[in-house]
Design a protein around this motif. Structure first.
Motif, PDB file in Angstrom:
ATOM      1  N   PHE A  10      48.494  47.624  43.565  1.00  0.00           N
ATOM      2  CA  PHE A  10      47.521  47.837  42.346  1.00  0.00           C
ATOM      3  C   PHE A  10      47.294  46.561  41.913  1.00  0.00           C
ATOM      4  O   PHE A  10      46.255  46.151  41.325  1.00  0.00           O
ATOM      5  CB  PHE A  10      47.784  49.123  41.487  1.00  0.00           C
ATOM      6  CG  PHE A  10      46.839  49.344  40.502  1.00  0.00           C
ATOM      7  CD1 PHE A  10      45.646  49.805  40.579  1.00  0.00           C
ATOM      8  CD2 PHE A  10      47.344  49.020  39.220  1.00  0.00           C
ATOM      9  CE1 PHE A  10      44.794  49.871  39.372  1.00  0.00           C
ATOM     10  CE2 PHE A  10      46.556  49.040  38.045  1.00  0.00           C
ATOM     11  CZ  PHE A  10      45.074  49.691  38.158  1.00  0.00           C
ATOM     12  N   PHE A  11      48.538  46.216  41.143  1.00  0.00           N
ATOM     13  CA  PHE A  11      48.631  44.771  40.390  1.00  0.00           C
ATOM     14  C   PHE A  11      47.755  43.805  41.342  1.00  0.00           C
ATOM     15  O   PHE A  11      47.236  42.923  40.729  1.00  0.00           O
ATOM     16  CB  PHE A  11      49.874  44.543  40.168  1.00  0.00           C
ATOM     17  CG  PHE A  11      50.251  45.429  38.967  1.00  0.00           C
ATOM     18  CD1 PHE A  11      49.374  45.818  37.881  1.00  0.00           C
ATOM     19  CD2 PHE A  11      51.895  45.652  38.868  1.00  0.00           C
ATOM     20  CE1 PHE A  11      50.047  46.825  36.903  1.00  0.00           C
ATOM     21  CE2 PHE A  11      52.419  46.522  37.771  1.00  0.00           C
ATOM     22  CZ  PHE A  11      51.581  46.939  36.870  1.00  0.00           C
ATOM     23  N   ALA A  12      48.369  43.702  42.689  1.00  0.00           N
ATOM     24  CA  ALA A  12      47.649  42.563  43.494  1.00  0.00           C
ATOM     25  C   ALA A  12      46.034  42.500  43.467  1.00  0.00           C
ATOM     26  O   ALA A  12      45.649  41.655  43.665  1.00  0.00           O
ATOM     27  CB  ALA A  12      48.454  42.560  44.752  1.00  0.00           C
ATOM     28  N   SER A  13      45.728  43.789  43.615  1.00  0.00           N
ATOM     29  CA  SER A  13      44.405  43.874  43.804  1.00  0.00           C
ATOM     30  C   SER A  13      43.566  43.504  42.488  1.00  0.00           C
ATOM     31  O   SER A  13      42.262  43.372  42.678  1.00  0.00           O
ATOM     32  CB  SER A  13      44.109  45.491  44.013  1.00  0.00           C
ATOM     33  OG  SER A  13      44.015  46.248  42.409  1.00  0.00           O
ATOM     34  N   GLU A  14      44.480  43.255  41.368  1.00  0.00           N
ATOM     35  CA  GLU A  14      43.399  42.718  40.372  1.00  0.00           C
ATOM     36  C   GLU A  14      43.493  41.202  40.006  1.00  0.00           C
ATOM     37  O   GLU A  14      43.012  40.809  39.097  1.00  0.00           O
ATOM     38  CB  GLU A  14      43.993  43.404  39.079  1.00  0.00           C
ATOM     39  CG  GLU A  14      43.944  44.964  38.543  1.00  0.00           C
ATOM     40  CD  GLU A  14      44.254  45.760  37.499  1.00  0.00           C
ATOM     41  OE1 GLU A  14      43.390  46.702  37.051  1.00  0.00           O
ATOM     42  OE2 GLU A  14      45.475  45.158  37.208  1.00  0.00           O
ATOM     43  N   ASP A  15      44.210  40.848  41.048  1.00  0.00           N
ATOM     44  CA  ASP A  15      44.428  39.204  41.125  1.00  0.00           C
ATOM     45  C   ASP A  15      43.031  38.461  41.134  1.00  0.00           C
ATOM     46  O   ASP A  15      42.154  38.988  41.964  1.00  0.00           O
ATOM     47  CB  ASP A  15      45.428  38.721  41.915  1.00  0.00           C
ATOM     48  CG  ASP A  15      46.870  38.852  41.431  1.00  0.00           C
ATOM     49  OD1 ASP A  15      46.915  38.778  40.078  1.00  0.00           O
ATOM     50  OD2 ASP A  15      47.555  38.832  42.293  1.00  0.00           O
ATOM     51  N   ALA A  16      42.687  37.315  40.593  1.00  0.00           N
ATOM     52  CA  ALA A  16      41.705  36.715  40.943  1.00  0.00           C
ATOM     53  C   ALA A  16      41.831  35.984  42.117  1.00  0.00           C
ATOM     54  O   ALA A  16      43.018  35.734  42.511  1.00  0.00           O
ATOM     55  CB  ALA A  16      41.262  35.899  39.806  1.00  0.00           C
ATOM     56  N   PRO A  17      40.899  35.130  42.838  1.00  0.00           N
ATOM     57  CA  PRO A  17      41.073  34.339  43.869  1.00  0.00           C
ATOM     58  C   PRO A  17      41.940  33.105  43.579  1.00  0.00           C
ATOM     59  O   PRO A  17      41.887  32.669  42.540  1.00  0.00           O
ATOM     60  CB  PRO A  17      39.991  34.220  44.317  1.00  0.00           C
ATOM     61  CG  PRO A  17      38.732  34.730  43.736  1.00  0.00           C
ATOM     62  CD  PRO A  17      39.498  35.386  42.499  1.00  0.00           C
ATOM     63  N   ALA A  18      42.808  32.934  44.430  1.00  0.00           N
ATOM     64  CA  ALA A  18      43.602  31.355  43.970  1.00  0.00           C
ATOM     65  C   ALA A  18      42.639  30.327  43.855  1.00  0.00           C
ATOM     66  O   ALA A  18      42.954  29.255  42.955  1.00  0.00           O
ATOM     67  CB  ALA A  18      44.707  31.114  45.207  1.00  0.00           C
ATOM     68  N   HIS A  19      41.693  30.102  44.657  1.00  0.00           N
ATOM     69  CA  HIS A  19      40.739  29.130  44.472  1.00  0.00           C
ATOM     70  C   HIS A  19      39.449  29.409  44.249  1.00  0.00           C
ATOM     71  O   HIS A  19      39.125  30.453  45.156  1.00  0.00           O
ATOM     72  CB  HIS A  19      40.613  28.016  45.625  1.00  0.00           C
ATOM     73  CG  HIS A  19      42.232  27.548  45.783  1.00  0.00           C
ATOM     74  ND1 HIS A  19      42.407  26.516  45.192  1.00  0.00           N
ATOM     75  CD2 HIS A  19      42.970  27.999  46.994  1.00  0.00           C
ATOM     76  CE1 HIS A  19      43.820  26.442  45.450  1.00  0.00           C
ATOM     77  NE2 HIS A  19      43.989  27.095  46.621  1.00  0.00           N
ATOM     78  N   ASP A  20      38.850  29.419  43.135  1.00  0.00           N
ATOM     79  CA  ASP A  20      37.345  29.861  42.718  1.00  0.00           C
ATOM     80  C   ASP A  20      36.506  28.767  42.193  1.00  0.00           C
ATOM     81  O   ASP A  20      36.735  28.377  41.044  1.00  0.00           O
ATOM     82  CB  ASP A  20      37.577  31.082  41.566  1.00  0.00           C
ATOM     83  CG  ASP A  20      36.286  31.753  41.831  1.00  0.00           C
ATOM     84  OD1 ASP A  20      35.231  31.278  41.905  1.00  0.00           O
ATOM     85  OD2 ASP A  20      36.331  32.967  41.110  1.00  0.00           O
ATOM     86  N   PHE A  23      34.152  29.586  39.478  1.00  0.00           N
ATOM     87  CA  PHE A  23      34.817  29.741  38.111  1.00  0.00           C
ATOM     88  C   PHE A  23      35.093  28.368  37.617  1.00  0.00           C
ATOM     89  O   PHE A  23      34.867  28.206  36.397  1.00  0.00           O
ATOM     90  CB  PHE A  23      35.927  30.506  38.091  1.00  0.00           C
ATOM     91  CG  PHE A  23      36.992  30.651  36.740  1.00  0.00           C
ATOM     92  CD1 PHE A  23      36.312  31.625  35.901  1.00  0.00           C
ATOM     93  CD2 PHE A  23      37.481  29.699  36.603  1.00  0.00           C
ATOM     94  CE1 PHE A  23      37.124  31.849  34.753  1.00  0.00           C
ATOM     95  CE2 PHE A  23      38.470  29.838  35.170  1.00  0.00           C
ATOM     96  CZ  PHE A  23      37.888  30.951  34.341  1.00  0.00           C
ATOM     97  N   SER A  24      35.603  27.339  38.458  1.00  0.00           N
ATOM     98  CA  SER A  24      36.153  25.915  38.161  1.00  0.00           C
ATOM     99  C   SER A  24      34.810  25.357  37.610  1.00  0.00           C
ATOM    100  O   SER A  24      34.672  24.877  36.776  1.00  0.00           O
ATOM    101  CB  SER A  24      36.549  25.446  39.037  1.00  0.00           C
ATOM    102  OG  SER A  24      37.868  25.947  39.410  1.00  0.00           O
TER     103      SER A  24
END
Lengths: 101, 180
Positions: A10-20, A23-24
């Motif tokens: 569940f926690f992992a599913s809320e992670d943002a992509p490592a490279h975005d 967003f940058s």
């Protein structure tokens, strides 16, 4: 699957992509705007200060300047002249220097 | 500036005016910061907006960061204060509703049943903001209790109890062992 595993998934599913990149780019754009506002506000403050100085010394300049009939013309000329060189002047003063683009 | 450089070196370069160094810091920390905010705010769009604002604010206040090694704590602290301020506003209820709708729309993540996903979403929303923040940092993330306490501005003992209660509540929602 244990409850702990489920919780971790569940926690992992809320992670943002490592490279975005999106967003940058949004952050970069926000910083560019912030930098523009800072530069403009510094230069506006500098222009106001220059105008105040010109206004303060206008009587003296007016007395000296017999060539010019109107002090307003003289003040305008001084402000315009200094204003034209404002970027070069400001870049020589660390406090007023615009951040590098 | 190398992408493998430590935070402190990147912070010093950024303080010296290097946009590239700050860009590396953003890329390095965006995932963790957004993850923290998503868990605290329970609204992904709002969380990402706050994260973006925090990075922009960090750029303009970088000179105020006296310990370059503490960049992660510094931005997370800023994010926490902003999220807490928003949470106190009238937007909290809307954020929870949006989170619930979002969870339904997205369906269950891989490895979790829809029921468990909804139960955990509800349980997270029911935690107090402080508990959510502690759970987000120390359970979902791998922060030490001490660093979390310093970042959130609360005692270490309180962090530990928030984690224990938060974990118990989440496991209870899954119908599992809720002993802290």
């Amino acid at each position: 699957m244990t409850p702990e595993d489920t919780l971790n998934a569940f926690f992992a599913s809320e992670d943002a992509p490592a490279h975005d990149v999106e967003f940058s780019l949004a952050v970069t754009e926000g910083i560019a705007k912030q930098r523009l506002y800072q530069t403009l506000s510094r230069r506006a403050a500098f222009a106001v200060a220059l105008g105040a100085v010109a206004w303060a010394i206008s009587p003296a300049l007016g007395n000296l300047g017999g060539l010019l009939s109107s002090p307003v013309v003289l003040i305008t000329a001084v402000v315009a002249g200094v204003g034209a060189f404002a970027p070069q002047i400001m870049d020589r003063i660390p406090v007023l220097r615009a951040t590098r683009l | 500036m190398s992408g493998g450089a430590p935070d402190a070196a990147l912070v010093r370069s950024a303080q010296g005016g290097s946009d590239a160094a700050f860009g590396i810091l953003v890329n390095r920390h965006q995932q963790a910061l957004r993850g923290f905010l998503r868990r605290v705010c329970r609204n992904w769009a709002m969380a990402d907006d706050i994260a973006q604002d925090v990075f922009i604010s960090a750029w303009s206040k970088l000179d105020q960061l006296h310990d370059p090694d503490a960049f992660r704590s510094w931005i997370t602290g800023m994010a926490w204060r902003r999220a807490a301020a928003i949470g106190r506003s009238a937007g909290r209820r809307r954020a929870r509703e949006a989170s619930w709708v979002e969870a339904q729309d997205n369906g269950a993540p891989e490895g979790i049943s829809t029921d468990d996903n909804m139960a955990l979403t509800d349980a997270m929303a029911e935690l107090t903001p402080d508990q959510r923040a502690c759970v987000a940092l120390c359970l979902a993330g791998s922060w030490s209790h001490g660093e979390a306490a310093k970042t959130l501005g609360i005692p270490v003992g309180t962090v530990k109890s928030h984690i224990a209660r938060g974990r118990a509540r989440l496991l209870e929602a899954l119908g599992g062992d809720n002993d802290a």
